[in-house]
Enzyme design. Structure first.
Site, PDB file in Angstrom:
ATOM      1  N   CYS A   1     -16.060 -30.951  17.079  1.00 57.14           N
ATOM      2  CA  CYS A   1     -16.590 -32.221  17.592  1.00 57.14           C
ATOM      3  C   CYS A   1     -17.494 -31.990  18.792  1.00 57.14           C
ATOM      4  O   CYS A   1     -17.227 -31.137  19.623  1.00 57.14           O
ATOM      5  CB  CYS A   1     -15.447 -33.146  18.021  1.00 57.14           C
TER       6      CYS A   1
ATOM      7  N   ILE B   1     -13.510 -22.776  26.906  1.00 57.61           N
ATOM      8  CA  ILE B   1     -12.381 -21.940  26.480  1.00 57.61           C
ATOM      9  C   ILE B   1     -12.000 -20.933  27.562  1.00 57.61           C
ATOM     10  O   ILE B   1     -11.284 -19.976  27.290  1.00 57.61           O
ATOM     11  CB  ILE B   1     -12.711 -21.207  25.159  1.00 57.61           C
ATOM     12  N   GLU B   2     -12.466 -21.171  28.797  1.00 61.88           N
ATOM     13  CA  GLU B   2     -12.159 -20.234  29.879  1.00 61.88           C
ATOM     14  C   GLU B   2     -10.664 -20.057  30.089  1.00 61.88           C
ATOM     15  O   GLU B   2     -10.205 -18.972  30.439  1.00 61.88           O
ATOM     16  CB  GLU B   2     -12.802 -20.695  31.201  1.00 61.88           C
TER      17      GLU B   2
END
Length: 421
Positions: free
Chosen positions: A119, A126-127
């Site tokens: 989406c 995504i750290e």
């Protein structure tokens, strides 16, 4: 191009069953990669495009996947040597594909995963996943659109404090730590019911995860995990959507698979508006007999009001008198559905992270397009009460998260059909 067409005005009545939870089945499917012994069989699996995508990712990793849509089950055999690479072809379609990294690191000690898609809601970084893997002892670098992770001496348990309670990072780190050496303490974690379902699954496989559902989870690593049978929990977001369908049409609907404990903030807000809710064993009956009252909504991490219910709740608020404010704190750029609501004559204005709704909107049918998964459902809800015909397009978003929503609504009395335009 598929389209859902709704003629508004019908009051919904009857019973409806909630499908298995999309946000539970995806991490549980990837966790099946942790089982080096035996075969896993997952029950109550929803027939969604996202499930097919994650099955394809798992298959490319050399696990055998069998998907029986009629039985609503998936079997996964991950006992062979796994491949390390999750390719862009599938990962680009869905962010949850990043959840194979934890199991691959745990099983193989190395992984190569394409940067994810999914989406288009804000940045969704995504750290936190990467931070967790590094603290468990993995070396991480990015190159050519891939994340490379490796560990020379295996993953080692440690204490990890998340900067914010990311659901995906919590799941990924739990999976990686389940086969790590020693004890991992994971602090400031997500508390969603889907986290609890994942922890229960890993424990059934022979793992040792405690504290799921609280803000601190403790994982004692084990040497191996084995396949098991496991039933996926019902989808609380679909349940909430169906409750709102009953409320917005001022109907009388029994939603089977709606679990109050999974959706306390939503049901409290519905009750605050004047919606009558009758709680039964794993079911909620929704009725509306009086005018709905205005309430304000602010999305927060669980157990706060879920961002995944924000747009559907906005549809309901359009049908109540008074001044209402919806504040989105979880994802940026999650008011894209407002422009589509306005095409239906909704009285909404957006200022930064807040949407202001003035009075009761006399909604008119219009052609609108779904901008994301939950917006698709919200536009359908608005169409149920709009004057005239509403046509909702861009249904690829809807199919990622709802099983036969139009069919379930039609069975409750809605004048709704899905066609190819």
């Amino acid at each position: 191009m598929d389209m859902i067409e709704i003629n508004g005005g019908n009051r919904l009545t009857g019973e409806v069953k909630v499908s298995g939870a999309k946000n539970a089945v995806l991490p549980v499917l990837t966790a099946s990669l942790l089982a080096s012994e035996g075969v896993s069989k997952l029950m109550n699996v929803p027939a969604l495009s996202d499930v097919e995508t994650i099955n394809n990712v798992i298959s490319t990793l050399n696990a055998e996947v069998s998907y029986d849509k009629d039985e609503e089950s998936v079997t996964v055999d991950a006992t062979k040597e796994l491949n390390e690479e999750a390719p862009y072809e599938y990962v680009s379609k869905m962010r949850a594909s990043i959840l194979v990294m934890g199991p691959l690191l745990a099983r193989l000690g190395h992984a190569k995963v394409a940067l994810p898609g999914g989406c288009a809601i804000g940045s969704r970084p995504i750290e936190q996943h990467i931070k967790g893997f590094e603290e468990l002892g993995a070396d991480i670098h990015m190159d050519g659109g891939f994340i490379y992770a490796s560990t020379e001496n295996g993953l080692k348990g440690t204490t990890i404090h998340l900067d914010f309670p990311s659901v995906g990072a919590t799941q990924n780190i739990i999976m990686a730590a389940s086969l790590a050496e020693g004890k991992t303490v994971l602090e400031n974690v997500a508390r969603e019911p889907e986290i609890v379902d994942l922890a229960n699954y890993i424990n059934e496989m022979g793992g040792n995860v405690s504290g799921a559902g609280t803000d601190t989870i403790i994982i004692h690593g084990v040497e191996t995990l084995h396949g098991v049978e496991h039933a996926i929990i019902p989808d609380r977001i679909e349940a909430g959507t169906l409750l709102i369908a009953g409320a917005i049409t001022r109907g009388d609907v029994l939603v089977n698979g709606a679990i109050k404990e999974h959706m306390t903030s939503l049901v409290y807000k519905l009750e605050e508006m004047g919606v009558n809710l009758d709680y039964q064993d794993d079911a909620i009956r929704v009725r509306v007999e009086d005018e709905l009252k205005p309430v304000d909504i602010k999305t927060l991490p669980h157990p706060g009001f879920p961002t995944d219910m924000q747009s559907q709740m906005m549809a309901l608020l359009l049908t109540a008198e008074g001044h209402k404010v919806v504040t989105e704190t979880v994802f940026e750029n999650r008011f894209m559905h407002v422009a589509e609501f306005k095409r239906m004559n909704a009285k909404i204005s957006v200022e930064g992270r807040s949407a202001k709704i003035e009075g009761k909107s006399e909604l008119q049918g219009a052609q609108v397009k779904a901008t994301d998964l939950r917006a698709a459902a919200a536009l359908i809800l608005a169409g149920l009460v709009a004057d005239g015909t509403t046509q909702v397009t861009e249904l690829k978003h809807l199919d990622r998260g709802y099983v036969d929503l139009h069919g379930k609504l039609e069975a409750l009395g809605a004048d709704i059909k899905r066609t190819q335009a």
